[in-house]
Each structure stands twice: as C-alpha cells, then as structure tokens.
Write a protein that holds these residues in place. Structure first.
Motif, PDB file in Angstrom:
ATOM      1  N   ASN A 213     -53.371-100.204-107.862  1.00 51.08           N
ATOM      2  CA  ASN A 213     -53.639-101.633-107.726  1.00 51.08           C
ATOM      3  C   ASN A 213     -55.087-101.868-107.297  1.00 51.08           C
TER       4      ASN A 213
ATOM      5  N   TYR B 292     -37.728 -99.584-115.927  1.00 46.90           N
ATOM      6  CA  TYR B 292     -37.622-100.408-114.719  1.00 46.90           C
ATOM      7  C   TYR B 292     -38.458 -99.740-113.646  1.00 46.90           C
ATOM      8  N   LYS B 293     -38.888-100.493-112.647  1.00 46.02           N
ATOM      9  CA  LYS B 293     -39.722 -99.912-111.596  1.00 46.02           C
ATOM     10  C   LYS B 293     -38.847 -99.467-110.425  1.00 46.02           C
TER      11      LYS B 293
ATOM     12  N   GLU C  51     -44.706 -94.320-110.298  1.00 42.20           N
ATOM     13  CA  GLU C  51     -43.791 -95.462-110.233  1.00 42.20           C
ATOM     14  C   GLU C  51     -44.003 -96.342-111.473  1.00 42.20           C
ATOM     15  N   CYS C  52     -43.588 -95.802-112.594  1.00 42.30           N
ATOM     16  CA  CYS C  52     -43.789 -96.456-113.888  1.00 42.30           C
ATOM     17  C   CYS C  52     -42.941 -97.729-113.985  1.00 42.30           C
ATOM     18  N   PRO C  53     -43.522 -98.829-114.462  1.00 44.65           N
ATOM     19  CA  PRO C  53     -42.757-100.079-114.526  1.00 44.65           C
ATOM     20  C   PRO C  53     -41.753-100.150-115.668  1.00 44.65           C
ATOM     21  N   TYR C  54     -41.793 -99.207-116.601  1.00 45.13           N
ATOM     22  CA  TYR C  54     -40.885 -99.232-117.748  1.00 45.13           C
ATOM     23  C   TYR C  54     -40.017 -97.985-117.727  1.00 45.13           C
TER      24      TYR C  54
ATOM     25  N   THR D 258     -47.623 -97.814-107.262  1.00 46.08           N
ATOM     26  CA  THR D 258     -47.702 -99.114-107.926  1.00 46.08           C
ATOM     27  C   THR D 258     -46.991-100.205-107.133  1.00 46.08           C
ATOM     28  N   CYS D 259     -46.843-100.001-105.816  1.00 45.60           N
ATOM     29  CA  CYS D 259     -46.128-101.006-105.021  1.00 45.60           C
ATOM     30  C   CYS D 259     -46.955-102.276-104.820  1.00 45.60           C
TER      31      CYS D 259
ATOM     32  N   ASN E  95     -38.468 -93.564-112.303  1.00 46.36           N
ATOM     33  CA  ASN E  95     -37.286 -94.227-112.864  1.00 46.36           C
ATOM     34  C   ASN E  95     -36.475 -93.341-113.811  1.00 46.36           C
TER      35      ASN E  95
ATOM     36  N   GLU F  99     -31.071 -97.603-112.433  1.00 43.87           N
ATOM     37  CA  GLU F  99     -31.494 -98.647-111.507  1.00 43.87           C
ATOM     38  C   GLU F  99     -30.469 -98.899-110.407  1.00 43.87           C
TER      39      GLU F  99
ATOM     40  N   GLN G  44     -47.866 -94.080-119.278  1.00 40.59           N
ATOM     41  CA  GLN G  44     -47.485 -95.345-119.893  1.00 40.59           C
ATOM     42  C   GLN G  44     -48.640 -95.935-120.703  1.00 40.59           C
TER      43      GLN G  44
END
Length: 305
Positions: free
Chosen positions: A196, A147-148, A142-145, A171-172, A110, A115, A48
């Motif tokens: 994180n 959606y996560k 766990e890419c946020p785009y 990425t939690c 994702n 989703e 990403q």
C-alpha cells in the motif's frame, strides 16, 4: 533461519503478451532489464499483476525461467503461481516453479483455505505443503483474488515458528494492523513488504522491509529512493511519500493496461495486450493521466538525484 530476503523494492511483475495473446518472451527479457535498471532490489514474478490465473502451468514455469535467466543473479527472484484448488495440484505447481531457481515460492493466503474455513484448516493445509516440499522457502501474498484472506498476528506467529517463511506481501492497508504484524515479526526471518503506497513511509518507520506493490510498475525508481533514503533525508522522504500516496490513486483506473502504457513510454516495446482487460478500453483521458504521471515522476526523480 539461515536465509533472509533482501529488503527494498520488489515489483509485482507484469507479463508482456503479443497481439495474439501469447507470452512475449523478448519483451519479458527487456522488462526484467528495465526493472533492474530502475534499481529494484528483487523481482516478484508470476503474481496477480502477472495475470497468473490466466496463465497455464507451462506458461507460469516458462515465465519464471525467463525472469530467473535474464536476472542472471543481478537481483533475486521470487514467484507465486499455485492457482489450483486442490492442495495436491498446488504442490505440483510449487515443485515445478521452484525448480527454476527462485529464492522463495510465494503462497497465496487464499489458496490454503476457503473463505468460510478457519485458520486451523489453513495451517493444516500449509503443513501438508511444507512437508511435501521440505527444501522450499516460502513467502505469503494476501492476494485479493478470488477473495482476500488477511494474515492475523497469530497466524503469522505460526508461520514464523516453522522457520520456512521469508516474505510477506502485506495488503491490509491498515497502519495499525501493520504495526501489530511487525511486532510479531520483529527479529524473525519473515519480513513484511507493504503493498500500500499511502502507508509506505510510516510502515518503514515501524520496521517494514520495503515495498511490493503494483505502483512499482509505474515509477519503481521513486520507491527505490524512498526505501533507501527515508531515514537519512526525512524531509524529502515526506515529500516523496505525499506524491506516491496521491499518485497511487491511479491504481483504480485501468490496471494493468495503464501500467503497460507507462512502460511503453519508457521505451519498452511491449503491447498493451492483457488477458484480463481489453487494451482498447484504455481511454484517451486515461492515457493522458499516465503521460502526466510519468512526466511528473521523471521530474521528481531528477530533483532527488
């Protein structure tokens, strides 16, 4: 599982572009050398941070080829880049990127289910991919785009059972969830890399293998120091953790332009051009924050070494 991924720091690589938004191959080579010079343990290309959803398949393959070639075995390289919606198209993307000689292909969590779809759908699609490319080793991001989709312990246990997964970019951002995941992964070939910064030290104490997050584009050497020294220099490690956690607040500023500016300050002549944000949007006070962050990072690293 016969193979594991090296523990430590795996930066989520940026993609340099020319002023006219083309892939900047010479500066991508320089960027690889810069990361390695900072002591990182591996490189996560075409992710990403690399703006993979804005790269054509040809560009994703080319970027992977350049990174692998320039790394030249000094550190291992993993890559993602399956941005298509259909599983068939994703399989083709995986085949082409894997052929460039990476250690593992990192699947986006994702991409394997919508989703609203269940984990059973996710597993069925993952199984289709595993069967289509039987020689490929995998990671999960766990890419946020767009959606996560977080990986619960039961789904991670399924991944472990396949014997095909080596890397989890977590990425939690929840230390209890990380603990639960690590209990599942303990003693397996699937290792957790925390994205994180705020929870990094605590996750290392719990058994996380390292760090793979965007702040390794600002001061990777500090993350390297923490992952290599947290157990032998605990007091200094706490101080470094406090700085890294607080410094990571810059993530919400103007990424990835601000990270490119930081790397410019390190002497790499890449442009601030991205395909996701207008470089002109990096305001004067934001540049000042990046400059201050770099000066403080450099001083802290000098004190540690």
């Amino acid at each position: 599982m016969s193979k594991t991924i090296s523990s430590g720091v795996w930066p989520t690589m940026l993609t340099p572009f020319t002023e006219n938004h083309q892939l900047d191959e010479p500066n991508l080579e320089r960027l690889v050398d810069w990361y390695i010079g900072q002591g990182v343990h591996g490189l996560f290309a075409v992710c990403q941070s690399s703006e993979m959803f804005k790269l054509s398949l040809e560009e994703r393959v080319l970027a992977t080829r350049i990174v692998v070639r320039q790394a030249a075995g000094r550190v291992p390289v993993i890559a993602s880049g399956h941005t298509s919606d259909s599983i068939e198209d994703q399989i083709e993307e995986i085949k082409q990127i894997w052929a460039e000689g990476i250690e593992a292909f990192v699947m986006l969590s994702n991409r394997l289910a919508a989703e609203h779809e269940s984990d059973e759908v996710w597993k069925a699609n993952a199984e289709r991919i595993l069967q289509a490319v039987p020689d490929v080793k995998f990671g999960i991001y766990e890419c946020p785009y767009p959606y996560k989709r977080l990986m619960n312990p039961a789904l991670l246990q399924w991944c472990v059972s396949t014997g095909r997964f080596l890397f989890l970019k977590d990425t939690c951002c929840d230390i209890q969830e990380i603990k639960d995941r690590l209990e599942v992964l303990n003693g397996t070939g699937l290792q957790l890399f925390n994205a994180n910064s705020a929870t990094l030290l605590e996750s290392l104490k719990l058994g996380a293998a390292g760090f793979s997050g965007i702040m390794a584009n600002h001061h990777p050497a500090l993350y390297v120091w923490l992952t290599e020294n947290w157990n032998t220099q605990p007091e200094k490690a706490e101080q470094v953790q406090d700085f890294l956690g607080l410094a990571s607040a810059i993530e919400g500023q103007y990424y990835p332009v601000d990270a490119k500016y930081n790397i410019q300050l390190s002497g790499i002549p890449l442009t601030l051009t991205t395909r996701v944000k207008d470089a002109a949007g990096l305001q004067t006070h934001q540049r000042t924050l990046v400059e201050q962050l770099k000066r403080y990072s450099d001083r802290l690293l000098a004190e540690l070494t």
